[in-house]
Structure formats: structure tokens, C-alpha cells
Design a protein around this motif. Structure first.
Motif, mmCIF file in Angstrom:
data_model
loop_
_atom_site.group_PDB
_atom_site.id
_atom_site.type_symbol
_atom_site.label_atom_id
_atom_site.label_comp_id
_atom_site.label_asym_id
_atom_site.label_seq_id
_atom_site.Cartn_x
_atom_site.Cartn_y
_atom_site.Cartn_z
ATOM 1 N N TRP A 71 0.838 -1.206 0.000
ATOM 2 C CA TRP A 71 0.000 0.000 0.000
ATOM 3 C C TRP A 71 0.872 1.255 0.000
ATOM 4 C CZ3 TRP A 71 -4.395 1.993 -1.233
ATOM 5 C CH2 TRP A 71 -4.858 3.178 -0.642
ATOM 6 N N TYR A 72 1.978 1.227 0.716
ATOM 7 C CA TYR A 72 2.879 2.377 0.739
ATOM 8 C C TYR A 72 3.543 2.577 -0.621
ATOM 9 C CZ TYR A 72 2.306 2.646 5.773
ATOM 10 O OH TYR A 72 1.773 2.788 7.030
ATOM 11 N N VAL A 73 3.829 1.480 -1.317
ATOM 12 C CA VAL A 73 4.357 1.595 -2.682
ATOM 13 C C VAL A 73 3.310 2.257 -3.575
ATOM 14 C CG1 VAL A 73 5.127 0.300 -4.711
ATOM 15 C CG2 VAL A 73 5.893 -0.382 -2.430
ATOM 16 N N ALA A 74 2.059 1.850 -3.444
ATOM 17 C CA ALA A 74 0.984 2.433 -4.249
ATOM 18 C C ALA A 74 0.815 3.917 -3.953
ATOM 19 C CB ALA A 74 -0.325 1.681 -3.995
ATOM 20 N N ILE A 75 0.891 4.293 -2.679
ATOM 21 C CA ILE A 75 0.749 5.710 -2.313
ATOM 22 C C ILE A 75 1.925 6.522 -2.856
ATOM 23 C CG2 ILE A 75 0.742 7.314 -0.375
ATOM 24 C CD1 ILE A 75 -1.893 5.906 -0.748
ATOM 25 N N ALA A 76 3.136 5.985 -2.733
ATOM 26 C CA ALA A 76 4.309 6.689 -3.256
ATOM 27 C C ALA A 76 4.222 6.848 -4.772
ATOM 28 C CB ALA A 76 5.590 5.925 -2.881
ATOM 29 N N ASN A 77 3.781 5.798 -5.469
ATOM 30 C CA ASN A 77 3.620 5.886 -6.919
ATOM 31 C C ASN A 77 2.543 6.891 -7.298
ATOM 32 O OD1 ASN A 77 5.604 4.021 -7.531
ATOM 33 N ND2 ASN A 77 4.205 2.288 -7.550
ATOM 34 N N LEU A 78 1.475 6.929 -6.522
ATOM 35 C CA LEU A 78 0.420 7.908 -6.805
ATOM 36 C C LEU A 78 0.947 9.325 -6.649
ATOM 37 C CD1 LEU A 78 -2.560 8.536 -7.418
ATOM 38 C CD2 LEU A 78 -2.989 8.440 -4.949
ATOM 39 N N PHE A 79 1.766 9.557 -5.619
ATOM 40 C CA PHE A 79 2.338 10.886 -5.416
ATOM 41 C C PHE A 79 3.261 11.263 -6.572
ATOM 42 C CE2 PHE A 79 5.831 13.543 -3.831
ATOM 43 C CZ PHE A 79 5.112 14.650 -3.395
ATOM 44 N N GLY A 247 6.880 -6.787 -10.841
ATOM 45 C CA GLY A 247 6.413 -7.090 -9.494
ATOM 46 C C GLY A 247 5.183 -6.252 -9.206
ATOM 47 N N TYR A 248 5.276 -5.389 -8.200
ATOM 48 C CA TYR A 248 4.232 -4.390 -7.989
ATOM 49 C C TYR A 248 4.852 -2.987 -7.911
ATOM 50 C CZ TYR A 248 5.513 -5.232 -3.055
ATOM 51 O OH TYR A 248 6.195 -5.399 -1.860
ATOM 52 N N ALA A 249 5.915 -2.784 -8.711
ATOM 53 C CA ALA A 249 6.667 -1.527 -8.672
ATOM 54 C C ALA A 249 5.854 -0.345 -9.168
ATOM 55 C CB ALA A 249 7.952 -1.656 -9.500
ATOM 56 N N THR A 250 4.855 -0.572 -10.025
ATOM 57 C CA THR A 250 4.035 0.535 -10.537
ATOM 58 C C THR A 250 2.604 0.447 -10.023
ATOM 59 O OG1 THR A 250 3.572 -0.720 -12.559
ATOM 60 C CG2 THR A 250 5.412 0.830 -12.627
ATOM 61 N N ASP A 251 2.426 -0.217 -8.902
ATOM 62 C CA ASP A 251 1.096 -0.306 -8.304
ATOM 63 C C ASP A 251 0.573 1.076 -7.959
ATOM 64 O OD1 ASP A 251 -0.577 -2.418 -8.068
ATOM 65 O OD2 ASP A 251 -0.012 -2.966 -6.034
ATOM 66 N N MET A 252 -0.720 1.283 -8.178
ATOM 67 C CA MET A 252 -1.432 2.490 -7.766
ATOM 68 C C MET A 252 -2.561 2.061 -6.832
ATOM 69 S SD MET A 252 -0.267 5.276 -9.450
ATOM 70 C CE MET A 252 0.036 6.006 -11.048
#
Length: 298
Positions: A71-79, A247-252
Motif C-alpha cells: 500500500w505504501y508503494v501504491a501511495i508513493a507511486n500515486l504521489f 512485481g508491484y513496482a508501478t502499483d497504484m
């Protein structure tokens, strides 16, 4: 009296007929949008997992959500995506609008070219850019075939850079829309104001920075709302271009919600992430609507 009664009947028909016509659509929107939003919010406060479990559990799902590293990866990608996407679209859009505002001869052709990507769906855009940025058959292979064998552009398969390929594709598609809004704003400015400023000695750069751009404040606000909405709900572009990987590197948040709901069968956590996205959209839309209503009252 019969004539008066007929007149009242026709007036009632005129009043109620539009309501009857739109009532099925209104009922469908109420059920399939607002009731499902309410259902999703409630599910986020339950212990739902594979199937809905309507026993109230408080903030358990939200605690689980914020304890998930993905979830933190998704939030960082969204930012990252929102900042670069909105900034890039705004800068490119205003520059293209200023160019077209010079009333060049081929304005219609150029405007059509700039606006054309907006007519495409994000699925088409993502698929096209997936081909373009694919190291094995796209830009990298084309440049290497020209003799530059040391050229590398493997962002699409690089976990640290893949999110920026989503930014490139998003800016390519939406800059034309921002341009159209800014161009409409530029064309609405009274030429007499610009001529008066030029007579006072204002050069082109100073004219746009100190006079024109501040007058486009409502357009900037509209562009901000539209682009932020597109960024927050970005799903199909990511799915078509990277599928959330490598992986999930571009997860949003949107792809995170889909994955947890339909692939990992964690319905409660997915509902919690959807509720967080809704709260973000509301936090953006409410100030915008309040500003619009205040402007109308004034």
C-alpha cells in the motif's frame, strides 16, 4: 372552468413529465453508484475476506491496510505520478495554448493533432506505449538498429524507473486536453487589456507572467481538478502499460484495490483502500465546489 382545468393539467404534465423521464436513470444511479459506495464503505468496517462478512469490526481493515508494504508503494507511486503528470500536462498545455493563441496559419491542424490522443482510451494509450518502450521491439531496438548499440532505454522493465513510463504515457494523452482549456481561457481575454499593457511597455514575457496567467486562475483550478481526478483513478493505463509491474513496482491505489479484491480475495482490505481513494477525491472536490459556489454568489 373546463378550459382552466385543462390548463392546470397541462401545466402539471409539463412539471412532472421531465421528472418521470429521468427518474429511471436517477434510480439506476442511486442504486449502482451511491448505494454501492455506501456498501463499500460499510464493508471496509467489517471482517470481510473472501466473501462479505457484515459483522462490524471497527478499523481492523484500515489497520491491516496501513500495515501492508504494498500500500505504501501504491501511495508513493500515486504521489510521483500525480505530481509529474499534473505538472507536465499543465506546463505543456499552457505552452501549446500560448503557441496556438498566436493564430498561426495551420492552427486547426495542430490543434487536432494535439487533441487526438485525448480521443483514445487509456487502454489504447497504454498498449501503444508498451510497444514503443519495449526494449525488445520499440525505441531502444530502433535506435540500436541505426548503429547506436550502446543506447539503453529499459525503463519499462526497470522497477525503479517503470513508474515514469506511466507518467510519459499519461502526459502524452492528457496534455492536449489541458491545452484546450487554456486556449479557451486565452481566447476569452479582452484584446484591449493586452493592447493597453503593451502600450505601457510590457514585453511578451512580462505580459504573460504578470497579466495573462493570473487571469487564467479559474482555468488552472479546472485543470487541477480534472487532472487530479484522472491521476487518482488511474487504473486502465497502468494495467495496459505495466500491469502494476515489474512485481508491484508501478502499483497504484486503484490497481492495489483490484488486486486485493479479485486476485487475493481480501475484500475488506480492498474496500478500505477504495474508501481512502474516495476520501482523497472528496478532499479535492469539496474545496473546488465551495469555491465555485462562492464565485457564483459573488
Amino acid at each position: 372552468m373546463p378550459h382552466a382545468a385543462l390548463h392546470r393539467f397541462l401545466r402539471r404534465v409539463d412539471t412532472w413529465l421531465p421528472r418521470l423521464v429521468i427518474s429511471p436513470s436517477g434510480a439506476a444511479v442511486f442504486v449502482f453508484v451511491y448505494l454501492f459506495i455506501a456498501w463499500t464503505i460499510y464493508v471496509s468496517f467489517t471482517r470481510s475476506s473472501v466473501l462479505p462478512d457484515y459483522s462490524f469490526a471497527g478499523l481492523v481493515q484500515y489497520a491491516r491496510l496501513w500495515a501492508t508494504p504494498r500500500w505504501y508503494v501504491a501511495i508513493a507511486n500515486l504521489f510521483i505520478f500525480t505530481t509529474l503528470f499534473m505538472g507536465g500536462c499543465t506546463v505543456i498545455g499552457i505552452m501549446l495554448a500560448i503557441l496556438l493563441d498566436q493564430r498561426i496559419r495551420v492552427e486547426g491542424v495542430i490543434r487536432t493533432i494535439y487533441l487526438y490522443p485525448m480521443a483514445l482510451s487509456f487502454i489504447v494509450t497504454g498498449t501503444a506505449w508498451k510497444w514503443i518502450l519495449n526494449p525488445g521491439l520499440g525505441l531502444e531496438k530502433m535506435v540500436q538498429s541505426l548503429g547506436v548499440t550502446s543506447f539503453r532505454f529499459d525503463w519499462l522493465v526497470n522497477p525503479d524507473m517503470a513508474i515514469y513510463t506511466v507518467v510519459i504515457a499519461g502526459i502524452w494523452q492528457s496534455s492536449g486536453y489541458a491545452m484546450a482549456l487554456f486556449l479557451a481561457g486565452l481566447r476569452s481575454i479582452d484584446d484591449d487589456v493586452l493592447k493597453a499593457a503593451a502600450v505601457d511597455g510590457a514585453g511578451p514575457f512580462r505580459l504573460y507572467i504578470q497579466l495573462v496567467l493570473p487571469m487564467l486562475r479559474p482555468i488552472f483550478l479546472s485543470v487541477f481538478v480534472v487532472l487530479s481526478h484522472l491521476a487518482i483513478k488511474s487504473f486502465d493505463l497502468v494495467i495496459a502499460l505495466t500491469n502494476g509491474g515489474p512485481g508491484y513496482a508501478t502499483d497504484m491505489p486503484a490497481t492495489f484495490m483490484y488486486s486485493f479484491a479479485f486476485q487475493r480475495s481480501e475484500l475488506g482490505t480492498a474496500a478500505a483502500s477504495a474508501t481512502m481513494m474516495l476520501a482523497t477525491v472528496v478532499a479535492i472536490m469539496v474545496p473546488y465546489l465551495w469555491s465555485e459556489l462562492r464565485t457564483e454568489r459573488q
